[in-house]
Design an enzyme around this catalytic site. Structure first.
Site, short mmCIF file in Angstrom:
data_model
loop_
_atom_site.label_atom_id
_atom_site.label_comp_id
_atom_site.label_asym_id
_atom_site.label_seq_id
_atom_site.Cartn_x
_atom_site.Cartn_y
_atom_site.Cartn_z
CE1 TYR A 53 -11.64 29.21 -9.10
CE2 TYR A 53 -13.00 28.52 -10.95
CZ TYR A 53 -12.39 28.24 -9.73
OH TYR A 53 -12.54 27.01 -9.16
CD GLU A 55 -7.61 29.59 -8.26
OE1 GLU A 55 -7.26 29.88 -9.41
OE2 GLU A 55 -7.63 28.43 -7.82
CG ASP A 199 -14.09 30.77 17.09
OD1 ASP A 199 -14.86 31.59 16.55
OD2 ASP A 199 -14.15 29.54 16.88
CB THR A 225 -19.53 32.88 11.57
OG1 THR A 225 -20.35 33.32 12.66
CG2 THR A 225 -18.86 31.57 11.95
CE LYS A 228 -22.04 30.31 14.03
NZ LYS A 228 -21.08 29.51 14.82
NE ARG A 234 -25.33 29.26 6.32
CZ ARG A 234 -25.46 29.09 7.65
NH1 ARG A 234 -24.51 28.52 8.34
NH2 ARG A 234 -26.56 29.49 8.26
C1 LIG Z 1 -20.27 28.46 14.53
C2 LIG Z 1 -18.88 28.38 15.06
C3 LIG Z 1 -17.79 28.11 14.23
C4 LIG Z 1 -17.93 27.57 12.81
O1 LIG Z 1 -18.63 28.26 11.92
P1 LIG Z 1 -19.12 27.55 10.55
O2 LIG Z 1 -19.38 28.70 9.67
O3 LIG Z 1 -20.29 26.73 10.92
O4 LIG Z 1 -18.00 26.70 10.06
C5 LIG Z 1 -16.52 28.20 14.74
N1 LIG Z 1 -16.31 28.53 16.03
C6 LIG Z 1 -17.33 28.76 16.87
C7 LIG Z 1 -17.03 29.12 18.28
C8 LIG Z 1 -18.66 28.68 16.42
O5 LIG Z 1 -19.65 28.88 17.28
#
Ligand SMILES: *Cc1c(COP(=O)(O)O)cnc(C)c1O
Length: 422
Positions: A53, A55, A199, A225, A228, A234
């Site tokens: 933990y 935090e 994003d 993220t 990807k 993840r």
């Molecule tokens: C995949 C994605 C997310 C979210 O990611 P998660 O890890 O699935 O919550 C946010 N914004 C965009 C543009 C995405 O393609």
């Protein structure tokens, strides 16, 4: 007390893990948001750090025993800052969706107006979809792609910004096949006094690999993220200007999350190091070259590509001109049977519902990790076309499935010794 699994191994789960490893490595993985993470990342994620933990943040924890954890997280932060050339990094978000909600909480008031790309034109749920908390908490105004060339329409964004005076403009996409230039967003945001969030969930790996425009110098905040194109575990991450650091850290913890997943943060650190290796630049550029080759070959097979092609890691295939009866949903099922994993996807102004759709989204990050190149992309396009053309013929689907397995055997995702036990 011994763990019960020592005397009674959980074969129900280990069998499922083996089956999933088999599925991932004997069929073609063409989901644009997926990748194969490295064995080194998986070892970190499977480590004892899951027991702790922690935090708070390095040097400011609520519990004792965090000396090593502090070093882990500090290293991850330093690697993220260096990789992205960012002033500040928060590596704790459990996911990309969390990262976005944290930024909104840090920099907006509930009810504030925000511009974001419409979900059915390639945006993300967290960019204001009415079924998502973002759409419930903030007043999102959607912008769309142009009907003609299906590109992001900066004239429309500027008009909407002047009309609605948003507190923030969000850029970033989930199923948009084109380069996303950050400068025009910045210019519009400056004109109306809005913050600019980029994003980069999908394109983070392309950005750090130099194959996609870099939003970090232009945006107030960049979220992404790590699983990807970046090819890590993840999870999510936020990089920002120093000016927003305090508000963002507070919004992540205690705002949205409890204890951070330090085992995943260690995996993120490993992935950041891997992405800083010169070979990652080659990887990022090959992803794009492969997507372009796959799109060209699919066009030759009679598919229409949304926006006419791709210049990133994915393409959206409009199935309607190929076969007016074939939905995205049934094409996804057919390709699953043929050992090719893709996802159904709406095309702009899709006449069908998001559960059915008229399109497919296809991406090249995973097959590029496997070492496939443009020659294999032409083969894959022919396989997709064969399966979808004769989708009622079991023998055609079986033969494509065999071809997919052969291709994966020639380009293994993992060395043979890697198993779920690693
Ligand atoms: C995949 C994605 C997310 C979210 O990611 P998660 O890890 O699935 O919550 C946010 N914004 C965009 C543009 C995405 O393609």
């Amino acid at each position: 007390m011994p763990f019960p699994t020592d005397s009674d191994p959980d074969t129900e789960i280990t069998d499922l893990l083996d089956r999933e490893l088999e599925r991932q490595t004997t069929g073609l993985q063409l989901i644009a948001s997926e990748n194969f993470t490295s064995p080194a990342v998986m070892r970190a994620v499977g480590s004892v750090l899951t027991n702790k933990y922690s935090e708070g943040y390095p040097g400011k924890r609520y519990y004792g025993g965090n000396a090593v954890i502090d070093d882990v997280e500090a290293l991850a932060i330093e690697r993220a800052r260096s990789l992205f050339g960012a002033e500040h990094a928060n590596v704790q978000p459990h996911s990309g969706a969390n990262a976005n909600m944290c930024v909104y909480q840090a920099l907006l008031q509930p009810g504030d107006t925000v511009l974001g790309l419409s979900l059915d034109h390639g945006g993300h749920l967290t960019h204001g979809s009415p079924v998502n908390a973002s759409g419930l908490l903030y007043r999102f105004i959607p912008y769309k792609v142009t009907p003609g060339d299906e590109r992001i329409d900066f004239d429309e964004i500027r008009d909407l910004a002047l009309e609605h005076r948003p507190a923030m403009i969000v850029a970033g996409t989930t199923s948009y096949p084109r380069r996303l230039e950050p400068e025009p967003f910045r210019a519009i945001a400056d004109e109306v006094g809005a913050l600019f969030m980029f994003d980069a969930a999908h394109v983070a790996g392309l950005i750090v690999g130099g194959a996609h425009p870099d939003p970090v110098p232009h945006a107030d905040v960049v979220t992404f993220t790590t699983h990807k194109t970046l090819r890590g575990p993840r999870g999510g991450c936020i990089v920002s200007k120093q000016q927003h650091a305090k508000a963002i850290d507070k919004a992540v913890f205690p705002g949205w999350q409890g204890g951070p997943l330090e085992h995943v943060i260690a995996g993120k650190a490993v992935a950041f190091r891997e992405a800083a290796d010169p070979s990652f630049r080659e990887y990022a550029h090959q992803i794009v070259a492969n997507a372009s080759a796959l799109a060209d070959a699919l066009a030759q097979e009679g598919f229409r590509l949304v926006s006419g092609g791709t210049d990133n890691h994915l393409m959206v295939v409009d199935l309607q001109p190929f076969d007016a009866e074939l939905t995205g949903k049934s094409a996804q099922t057919v390709l699953d049977q043929a050992g090719i994993t893709v996802n159904k996807n709406t095309v702009p102004d899709d006449p069908r519902s998001p559960f059915v759709t008229s399109g497919l989204r296809i991406g090249t990050p995973s097959v590029t990790t496997q070492g496939m190149g443009t020659t294999e992309m032409a083969t894959i396009a022919a396989m997709i076309a064969a399966a979808l053309r004769d989708h009622a013929d079991e023998s055609v689907l079986a033969s494509v499935r065999k071809q997919a397995a052969d291709l994966c055997a020639a380009f293994p995702a993992y060395p043979a010794r890697v198993s779920n036990a690693d």
